[in-house]
Design a protein around this motif. Structure first.
Motif, PDB file in Angstrom:
ATOM      1  N   UNK A   1      40.360  38.421  49.198  1.00 24.29           N
ATOM      2  CA  UNK A   1      38.979  38.412  48.693  1.00 24.29           C
ATOM      3  C   UNK A   1      38.649  37.054  48.094  1.00 24.29           C
ATOM      4  N   UNK A   2      39.587  36.499  47.330  1.00 24.38           N
ATOM      5  CA  UNK A   2      39.352  35.190  46.716  1.00 24.38           C
ATOM      6  C   UNK A   2      39.173  34.121  47.790  1.00 24.38           C
ATOM      7  N   UNK A   3      39.972  34.184  48.853  1.00 23.22           N
ATOM      8  CA  UNK A   3      39.862  33.173  49.909  1.00 23.22           C
ATOM      9  C   UNK A   3      38.543  33.277  50.665  1.00 23.22           C
TER      10      UNK A   3
ATOM     11  N   UNK B   1      43.708  46.162  40.906  1.00 27.88           N
ATOM     12  CA  UNK B   1      43.683  44.904  40.179  1.00 27.88           C
ATOM     13  C   UNK B   1      42.862  45.023  38.914  1.00 27.88           C
ATOM     14  N   UNK B   2      41.703  45.695  39.015  1.00 26.34           N
ATOM     15  CA  UNK B   2      40.858  45.853  37.832  1.00 26.34           C
ATOM     16  C   UNK B   2      41.552  46.696  36.789  1.00 26.34           C
ATOM     17  N   UNK B   3      42.266  47.740  37.256  1.00 25.96           N
ATOM     18  CA  UNK B   3      42.967  48.591  36.295  1.00 25.96           C
ATOM     19  C   UNK B   3      44.052  47.821  35.567  1.00 25.96           C
ATOM     20  N   UNK B   4      44.743  46.996  36.345  1.00 22.02           N
ATOM     21  CA  UNK B   4      45.829  46.255  35.708  1.00 22.02           C
ATOM     22  C   UNK B   4      45.297  45.266  34.700  1.00 22.02           C
ATOM     23  N   UNK B   5      44.104  44.692  35.001  1.00 23.83           N
ATOM     24  CA  UNK B   5      43.561  43.715  34.070  1.00 23.83           C
ATOM     25  C   UNK B   5      43.009  44.343  32.828  1.00 23.83           C
ATOM     26  N   UNK B   6      42.697  45.635  32.889  1.00 24.13           N
ATOM     27  CA  UNK B   6      42.159  46.309  31.713  1.00 24.13           C
ATOM     28  C   UNK B   6      43.224  47.096  30.977  1.00 24.13           C
ATOM     29  N   UNK B   7      44.467  46.952  31.357  1.00 26.32           N
ATOM     30  CA  UNK B   7      45.559  47.635  30.675  1.00 26.32           C
ATOM     31  C   UNK B   7      45.735  47.080  29.270  1.00 26.32           C
TER      32      UNK B   7
ATOM     33  N   UNK C   1      35.219  39.105  39.742  1.00 28.55           N
ATOM     34  CA  UNK C   1      35.760  40.312  39.103  1.00 28.55           C
ATOM     35  C   UNK C   1      35.231  41.595  39.718  1.00 28.55           C
ATOM     36  N   UNK C   2      33.914  41.718  40.009  1.00 27.30           N
ATOM     37  CA  UNK C   2      33.437  42.975  40.618  1.00 27.30           C
ATOM     38  C   UNK C   2      34.008  43.254  41.995  1.00 27.30           C
ATOM     39  N   UNK C   3      34.511  42.237  42.689  1.00 28.01           N
ATOM     40  CA  UNK C   3      35.022  42.413  44.045  1.00 28.01           C
ATOM     41  C   UNK C   3      36.504  42.747  44.089  1.00 28.01           C
ATOM     42  N   UNK C   4      37.167  42.671  42.923  1.00 27.59           N
ATOM     43  CA  UNK C   4      38.598  42.908  42.919  1.00 27.59           C
ATOM     44  C   UNK C   4      38.909  44.377  43.202  1.00 27.59           C
ATOM     45  N   UNK C   5      40.031  44.679  43.891  1.00 29.71           N
ATOM     46  CA  UNK C   5      40.421  46.071  44.160  1.00 29.71           C
ATOM     47  C   UNK C   5      40.594  46.845  42.866  1.00 29.71           C
TER      48      UNK C   5
ATOM     49  N   UNK D   1      52.757  37.658  42.666  1.00 30.41           N
ATOM     50  CA  UNK D   1      52.536  38.983  42.113  1.00 30.41           C
ATOM     51  C   UNK D   1      51.130  39.484  42.411  1.00 30.41           C
ATOM     52  N   UNK D   2      50.253  38.615  42.840  1.00 29.58           N
ATOM     53  CA  UNK D   2      48.883  39.019  43.128  1.00 29.58           C
ATOM     54  C   UNK D   2      48.849  39.875  44.387  1.00 29.58           C
ATOM     55  N   UNK D   3      48.093  40.976  44.367  1.00 27.08           N
ATOM     56  CA  UNK D   3      47.963  41.793  45.576  1.00 27.08           C
ATOM     57  C   UNK D   3      47.374  40.984  46.721  1.00 27.08           C
ATOM     58  N   UNK D   4      47.862  41.253  47.903  1.00 30.08           N
ATOM     59  CA  UNK D   4      47.376  40.512  49.070  1.00 30.08           C
ATOM     60  C   UNK D   4      45.884  40.707  49.254  1.00 30.08           C
ATOM     61  N   UNK D   5      45.403  41.915  49.001  1.00 23.04           N
ATOM     62  CA  UNK D   5      43.970  42.181  49.167  1.00 23.04           C
ATOM     63  C   UNK D   5      43.153  41.333  48.198  1.00 23.04           C
ATOM     64  N   UNK D   6      43.633  41.179  46.964  1.00 21.46           N
ATOM     65  CA  UNK D   6      42.905  40.367  45.991  1.00 21.46           C
ATOM     66  C   UNK D   6      42.884  38.906  46.413  1.00 21.46           C
TER      67      UNK D   6
END
Length: 919
Positions: A789-791, A756-762, A749-753, A781-786
């Motif tokens: 990071x996961x990979x 992504x963090x904003x969308x999850x806290x909506x 979670x701390x590494x997410x763009x 629908x997941x951002x490519x950057x996210x």
């Protein structure tokens, strides 16, 4: 017996059985029972239930003599070298003997007070007379010293013989392969019984030839064999698997390997060779009955009865082998497996094709698709090579889709819940194989050609994605009718989870929706076993992370977006459940005080947590919108299309099934053990199973991959009288396996763009829109950057759990449910094939399941009925009910409603003509 005078003579002969006592066995009167009738309708219509019960209860000695006369005539015909011969041994005599026995036996089985007589009469030892073979002349040395009786050569003595039931069953099995009667005539053969397989297929590459007459004769014999085995219907489900049926035990353990193999292959090949899609005139099935389909139906039903039967233990503690099941498990040739697969899929695909034709209703729809699923399940369980073959050739994918079709098709039909449960257990049996789970990652091609009820619009995922979405839909759209098999559905997800690769956003969001529902306090506190279902889902999610983390970035991203739900469950574990329990208790009290009227809509208790106004008590979980309120166990507000494709459009009230859709069968069958389906085994590693004690009691089926360990899990039925307590919650809440998921969230979670963090806290509504509008698999629908990071991230401090396999468990209770399901199919099929008086078990006191006959329907486009039909039916009914006895002799029971003799049960007739029998 076409003339009315002959029918009257036969009816008078039936009355004579109860009016005249002890009719001699050598009286010519007995010949009328095999000489007068011309058809099965004659026997069944003139031998009314009231007549049979009156003879059985008032003149048992004549009843015995009738059965002995009929069976003796049948045995004599079997051993007559000229049979069938129109002069000395006519075929008509054998068929009428078979028909009379088929008519009488169910009324013997229903009579509890005749159980001892039945055992003694049919299964007691017998002695028959024989002529002693003359001995060689004795040499006499001294005149008058011979010790030999001069009359010894003509002396008659007795020998031990088979019981009457054993001789009857064996004779019928031989008559199925009798030259000129059930198989084509064989010249220059002393033995008229020729063990030849009826159809090409397993064990035979060529056909012996057949005709409509030969198949009709086979059908009548199969019908009698099925009737003999139907003693199961008159035994309660909890006793049947332990006590067994003597006739079935004899057939399945008979020491006649050639006869057993020939019968097995004949039934199997005839069933699987049948092609309902052959050329025909549209709507011809409405005007004519297909005798071929009727014959194949009896072949399939007897085959299932034989291979499914669990032979009970003997008095010495040994369990004899079911030879039919054993030989089925020994099939190994690829061409045999291909033959089985082609035949099964041909039948299972037919209802799909019949509903997609340009002329609705123009193709006949086979009603025994459920029996074919049962046959597939039996072969799947007892033959390991077959399991490997269908998985290695990817044919298991086809069966998975077909089984899901039938499960989703019948999920909301109360009369078809047994089919849905069986389909789920088939999926669980398949999912046990690791190779099956790994091969499900193959891309699903041709999904657009599927029927509407299982099609997922815009779906481009794998077979595994399709399975996960379908299971989620099955749970969330079943309106609480499938709560007894939620453990089995979660077991399927658990078994395939370690092999999941590249899950798409559709299946990932479905799993998160399912977690939101199962983790809500209103579901967890509704039943004492519901927490086990949540635990099973958490274990499945952990298995995906621990074993396939790198290959499932979209799934990991879905977990991150739903992290507030996992945090809420963690807070409940840390802070205790006192507040939630108090809120739950207040809600139950409010519901009890505000019981809705019969005319107002009523909601399931499991749904109230997402729809009742907020209470004053603080709650960590109830502020989380479980799946946006769109789904919940026990209710559904989505329309049919929304069930398949969760869109964000407005929800409409749930609608009942279309009343215009015809039921699959006329009769509603419900088993007293409908809810006693097998509980699921606790997931155990191979190492743990190896440590089980040697003497542990178990109940298993030969050749089955059944588990011997059971999980004593309470039924996860929402509501009821269950009252959760703090000690109960504290006994399982700390054991929920949340560590892996929380560790994953904490590290990623701390590494997410920021986006992504904003969308999850909506707001919850934004999260709901994301979950209810899953994009196509091809465009995550997941951002490519996210995802990148996961990979790139390697998770730390995660302990990989031992892979666990959730096996299917057989027990006496589950086998009772299974056998009641099969015999329910057979009973319903018989009522459909032979409407009217010709039904074998109609009106008898069945114990294995409850029967509710629907009211007769009026004329329709597909079932017209004119004046001629009405007059004919009325005439037949009047002839069948003729009564020539005096008023003094028409005692109680003369009416057709005297159904309480055997089991103390009665019939209640309504004005519409339907019959409801309470069992």
């Amino acid at each position: 017996m076409g003339a009315s005078d002959s029918k009257l003579d036969f009816k008078q002969g039936i009355f004579k059985l109860s009016e005249r006592k002890n009719i001699p066995a050598d009286d010519s009167y007995w010949t009328s029972f095999w000489e007068l009738p011309d058809s099965v309708e004659d026997v069944f219509s003139l031998f009314s239930p009231a007549d049979i019960r009156r003879i059985r209860d008032e003149s048992l000695e004549n009843f015995e003599t009738l059965i002995l006369a009929i069976t003796s005539r049948l045995f004599a015909l079997r051993h007559n070298q000229s049979f069938p011969s129109a002069e000395s041994a006519p075929e008509r005599d054998a068929l009428n003997c078979i028909r009379v026995l088929t008519r009488l036996l169910p009324y013997i089985y229903e009579a509890e007070h005749l159980e001892n007589w039945e055992e003694r009469f049919f299964w007691g030892t017998r002695r028959r007379r024989r002529r002693r073979v003359p001995e060689a002349p004795e040499e006499v040395i001294f005149d008058g010293e011979s010790n030999r009786d001069p009359h010894a050569d003509t002396e008659l003595d007795h020998e031990e013989a088979q019981s009457l039931a054993e001789e009857l069953i064996y004779t019928l099995m031989e008559l199925l392969f009798y030259s000129g009667f059930t198989i084509p005539s064989v010249s220059n053969s002393k033995d008229r019984v020729k063990l030849a397989i009826w159809q090409s297929g397993v064990g035979c590459t060529g056909s012996i030839g057949t005709s409509a007459e030969l198949e009709s004769n086979r059908m009548e014999i199969l019908r009698l064999l099925l009737t003999i085995c139907s003693k199961s219907m008159y035994t309660s489900a909890n006793v049947l698997p332990v006590q067994g049926v003597r006739a079935l035990t004899y057939i399945t353990t008979i020491d006649k390997k050639p006869l057993t193999l020939t019968l097995l292959c004949s039934l199997l090949n005839t069933t699987l060779k049948y092609n309902p899609a052959t050329w025909h005139v549209p709507y011809d099935h409405i005007v004519f009955k297909d005798p071929k389909q009727i014959f194949v139906t009896y072949c399939l039903q007897l085959l299932l009865v034989l291979i499914l039967y669990p032979v009970p233990e003997t008095s010495s503690g040994k369990t004899p082998r079911n030879d039919f099941r054993h030989y089925l498990s020994k099939l190994h040739r690829p061409q045999d497996f291909q033959f089985l697969i082609d035949g099964m899929t041909r039948v299972l695909n037919q209802p799909l094709q019949a509903t997609t034709t340009y002329l609705p209703g123009s193709q006949k729809s086979i009603t025994w698709a459920p029996e074919m699923i049962m046959l597939f399940w039996e072969v799947l369980q007892c033959n390991k090579r077959f399991r490997s073959f269908i998985i290695d050739t990817d044919r298991a994918h086809d069966f998975m889709v077909l089984v899901l079709f039938y499960a989703l098709q019948h999920r909301n039909d109360p009369a078809q819940q047994g089919i849905v449960r069986m389909c789920v257990f088939v999926l669980q049996t398949l999912s046990v194989e690791p190779t099956f789970g790994s091969r499900l990652n193959k891309r699903f091609q041709g999904q657009d050609s599927l029927p509407q009820n299982i099609r997922l619009p815009g779906f481009r995922g794998s077979y595994l994605d399709f399975l996960l979405v379908s299971i989620s839909n099955l749970i969330m759209t079943s309106k609480g009718k499938l709560d007894a098999i939620y453990p089995a559905l979660l077991a399927v997800i658990n078994n395939v989870a370690p092999h999941a690769s590249e899950l798409d956003s559709t299946s990932s969001s479905k799993l998160m929706q399912l977690f939101g529902i199962l983790s809500s306090p209103d579901f967890l506190f509704a039943g004492d076993g519901n927490h086990e279902i949540l635990k099973s889902l958490l274990e499945a999610l952990n298995a995906i992370i621990e074993n396939q983390y790198e290959k499932n970035p979209v799934f990991i991203y879905a977990i991150l977006r739903s992290r507030k739900r996992f945090y809420a469950l963690r807070d409940l574990m840390e802070n205790g459940a006192q507040n939630e329990l108090e809120r739950h208790a207040r809600k139950r009290k409010e519901l009890a005080e505000n019981i809705p009227t019969s005319n107002s809509p009523r909601r399931s208790p499991s749904m109230e947590g997402t729809r009742t106004p907020n209470s004053q008590a603080p709650s960590s979980l109830r502020n989380i919108d479980e799946a946006g309120g769109a789904f919940s166990i026990g209710d559904d507000d989505g329309s049919e299309s929304e069930q398949d494709n969760d869109t964000g459009s407005k929800r409409t009230p749930s609608r009942s099934p279309n009343p215009s859709e015809p039921p699959s069968r006329q009769t509603s069958i419900s088993s007293p053990v409908d809810d006693a389906v097998p509980s699921q085994t606790r997931a155990m590693s191979e190492k743990a199973r190896g440590k089980l004690p040697m003497g542990q009691s178990s109940f298993s089926r030969q050749g089955s991959n059944a588990s011997l360990m059971a999980l004593a899990m309470g039924s996860p039925i929402p509501g009821g009288n269950f009252e959760p307590t703090v000690p109960w919650v504290e006994s399982w809440l700390p054991e929920l396996p949340l560590h892996t998921i929380l560790a994953t969230i904490d590290q990623l979670a701390p590494k997410m763009p920021a986006s992504s963090s904003a969308s999850s806290s909506n707001s919850n509504s934004a999260s709901r829109r994301h979950e209810q509008q899953p994009p196509e698999a091809g465009s995550s629908s997941a951002p490519t950057s996210a995802l990148n990071i996961i990979r790139r991230t390697r998770l730390q401090d995660l302990d990989r759990s031992t892979l666990r396999i959730h096996l299917f468990e057989w027990s006496p209770l589950s086998l009772g449910w299974y056998e009641s399901l099969l015999w329910g199919f057979i009973f319903s099929s018989e009522m459909t094939l032979f409407k009217g008086a010709a039904g074998i078990w109609k009106g008898t006191s069945i114990k294995l399941f409850k029967v509710q006959e629907t009211a007769a329907h009026g004329p329709s486009l597909l079932a017209p009925k004119g004046a001629v039909d009405a007059v004919g039916s009325n005439l037949v009914q009047k002839i069948g009910n003729l009564n020539f006895r005096s008023a003094s002799g028409s005692g109680a029971g003369a009416g057709s409603g005297a159904g309480g003799v055997g089991g103390g049960q009665g019939e209640h007739r309504n004005t519409a003509g339907g019959v409801v029998r309470d069992v």
